[in-house]
Design a protein around this motif. Structure first.
Motif, short mmCIF file in Angstrom:
data_model
loop_
_atom_site.label_atom_id
_atom_site.label_comp_id
_atom_site.label_asym_id
_atom_site.label_seq_id
_atom_site.Cartn_x
_atom_site.Cartn_y
_atom_site.Cartn_z
N LEU A 1 -12.48 -44.04 -6.96
CA LEU A 1 -13.39 -44.52 -7.99
C LEU A 1 -12.92 -45.84 -8.60
N SER A 2 -11.61 -46.00 -8.74
CA SER A 2 -11.10 -47.27 -9.27
C SER A 2 -11.32 -48.40 -8.27
N GLU A 3 -11.25 -48.10 -6.98
CA GLU A 3 -11.54 -49.11 -5.96
C GLU A 3 -13.01 -49.51 -6.00
N ILE A 4 -13.88 -48.55 -6.27
CA ILE A 4 -15.31 -48.84 -6.37
C ILE A 4 -15.56 -49.86 -7.48
N VAL A 5 -14.91 -49.66 -8.62
CA VAL A 5 -15.08 -50.58 -9.76
C VAL A 5 -14.69 -52.00 -9.36
N ILE A 6 -13.60 -52.13 -8.64
CA ILE A 6 -13.12 -53.46 -8.23
C ILE A 6 -14.09 -54.08 -7.22
N ILE A 7 -14.55 -53.32 -6.26
CA ILE A 7 -15.47 -53.85 -5.25
C ILE A 7 -16.79 -54.26 -5.90
N GLU A 8 -17.28 -53.45 -6.84
CA GLU A 8 -18.56 -53.74 -7.47
C GLU A 8 -18.55 -55.02 -8.30
N GLU A 9 -17.37 -55.52 -8.66
CA GLU A 9 -17.29 -56.79 -9.38
C GLU A 9 -17.90 -57.93 -8.57
N PHE A 10 -17.89 -57.80 -7.26
CA PHE A 10 -18.37 -58.87 -6.39
C PHE A 10 -19.80 -58.65 -5.93
N LEU A 11 -20.38 -57.53 -6.31
CA LEU A 11 -21.77 -57.24 -5.94
C LEU A 11 -22.71 -57.72 -7.05
N PRO A 12 -23.92 -58.11 -6.68
CA PRO A 12 -24.89 -58.46 -7.72
C PRO A 12 -25.26 -57.22 -8.52
N ARG A 13 -25.76 -57.44 -9.71
CA ARG A 13 -26.17 -56.33 -10.56
C ARG A 13 -27.28 -55.52 -9.92
N GLN A 14 -27.19 -54.21 -10.09
CA GLN A 14 -28.23 -53.32 -9.57
C GLN A 14 -29.52 -53.51 -10.38
N LEU A 15 -30.64 -53.45 -9.68
CA LEU A 15 -31.93 -53.56 -10.35
C LEU A 15 -32.22 -52.26 -11.09
N SER A 16 -32.93 -52.38 -12.19
CA SER A 16 -33.33 -51.19 -12.95
C SER A 16 -34.36 -50.42 -12.13
N ALA A 17 -34.62 -49.18 -12.54
CA ALA A 17 -35.58 -48.34 -11.82
C ALA A 17 -36.97 -48.98 -11.85
N GLU A 18 -37.35 -49.54 -12.99
CA GLU A 18 -38.67 -50.17 -13.12
C GLU A 18 -38.77 -51.39 -12.22
N LYS A 19 -37.72 -52.22 -12.23
CA LYS A 19 -37.71 -53.43 -11.41
C LYS A 19 -37.71 -53.06 -9.93
N THR A 20 -36.98 -52.00 -9.57
CA THR A 20 -36.94 -51.55 -8.17
C THR A 20 -38.34 -51.15 -7.71
N GLU A 21 -39.05 -50.40 -8.55
CA GLU A 21 -40.40 -49.98 -8.20
C GLU A 21 -41.33 -51.19 -8.05
N ALA A 22 -41.16 -52.18 -8.93
CA ALA A 22 -41.98 -53.39 -8.86
C ALA A 22 -41.69 -54.17 -7.58
N VAL A 23 -40.42 -54.27 -7.22
CA VAL A 23 -40.01 -54.98 -6.01
C VAL A 23 -40.56 -54.26 -4.77
N ILE A 24 -40.52 -52.94 -4.77
CA ILE A 24 -41.05 -52.17 -3.65
C ILE A 24 -42.57 -52.38 -3.52
N ALA A 25 -43.26 -52.34 -4.66
CA ALA A 25 -44.71 -52.57 -4.64
C ALA A 25 -45.03 -53.96 -4.10
N GLN A 26 -44.24 -54.95 -4.49
CA GLN A 26 -44.45 -56.32 -4.01
C GLN A 26 -44.19 -56.41 -2.51
N ALA A 27 -43.14 -55.75 -2.02
CA ALA A 27 -42.82 -55.77 -0.60
C ALA A 27 -43.93 -55.09 0.21
N ILE A 28 -44.48 -54.03 -0.33
CA ILE A 28 -45.59 -53.35 0.35
C ILE A 28 -46.80 -54.27 0.42
N ALA A 29 -47.07 -54.96 -0.68
CA ALA A 29 -48.20 -55.90 -0.71
C ALA A 29 -47.96 -57.07 0.24
#
Length: 152
Positions: A83-111
């Motif tokens: 779990l401590s390694e996960i924290v370090i690795i995630e420092e280099f990942l972009p922020r996760q999208l919120s649930a609402e934003k994820t749904e909006a992105v999926i709807a846009q991709a479908i469109a």
């Protein structure tokens, strides 16, 4: 992205932070392995930032699974390390999208793809992976895409 990782690696050496240093070395080794694999395929260029993101996402998933297995085996010390390694690795990942934003992105991709049935799921997931690697949990996104396409 490589520069960020290398800078963090050097700083961990200076700080004598052995846990952080070992995790950063694992990241660096994974990237170098992918570079070598790309060269053996005839590609002289280094792997792209998108591929580095994919490597990091894979590393996080591996550690999450390992932590879960260790917890089930009552090896909390090993689980905490993962779990401590996960924290370090995630420092280099972009922020996760919120649930609402994820749904909006999926709807846009479908469109954007004009997807109408479950047979078009691959097209939608392809767009999501090309644009949002590291920002979306694709396991959860797959279920959302499937649900959205079965409604149509």
């Amino acid at each position: 992205m490589r520069d960020e990782i290398n800078a963090a690696l050097k700083q961990a050496m200076k700080d004598k932070n052995s846990n952080r240093l070992s995790t950063l070395r694992l990241i660096s080794a994974a990237i170098k392995d992918r570079d070598i694999a790309a060269r053996s395929d005839g590609n002289d260029a280094r792997v792209s930032d998108e591929e580095v993101l994919a490597i990091l996402v894979k590393m996080v998933k591996q550690r999450q699974e390992s932590a879960r297995v260790y917890e089930e085996g009552n090896r909390l010390d090993l689980s905490e390390r993962e779990l401590s390694e996960i924290v370090i690795i995630e420092e280099f990942l972009p922020r996760q999208l919120s649930a609402e934003k994820t749904e909006a992105v999926i709807a846009q991709a479908i469109a954007d793809t004009g997807a109408e049935s479950i047979r078009d799921m691959g097209k939608v997931m392809g767009i999501l992976k090309s644009k949002y690697t590291g920002q979306i949990d694709f396991g959860a996104a797959g279920a959302l895409v499937k649900a959205a396409l079965t409604k149509n």
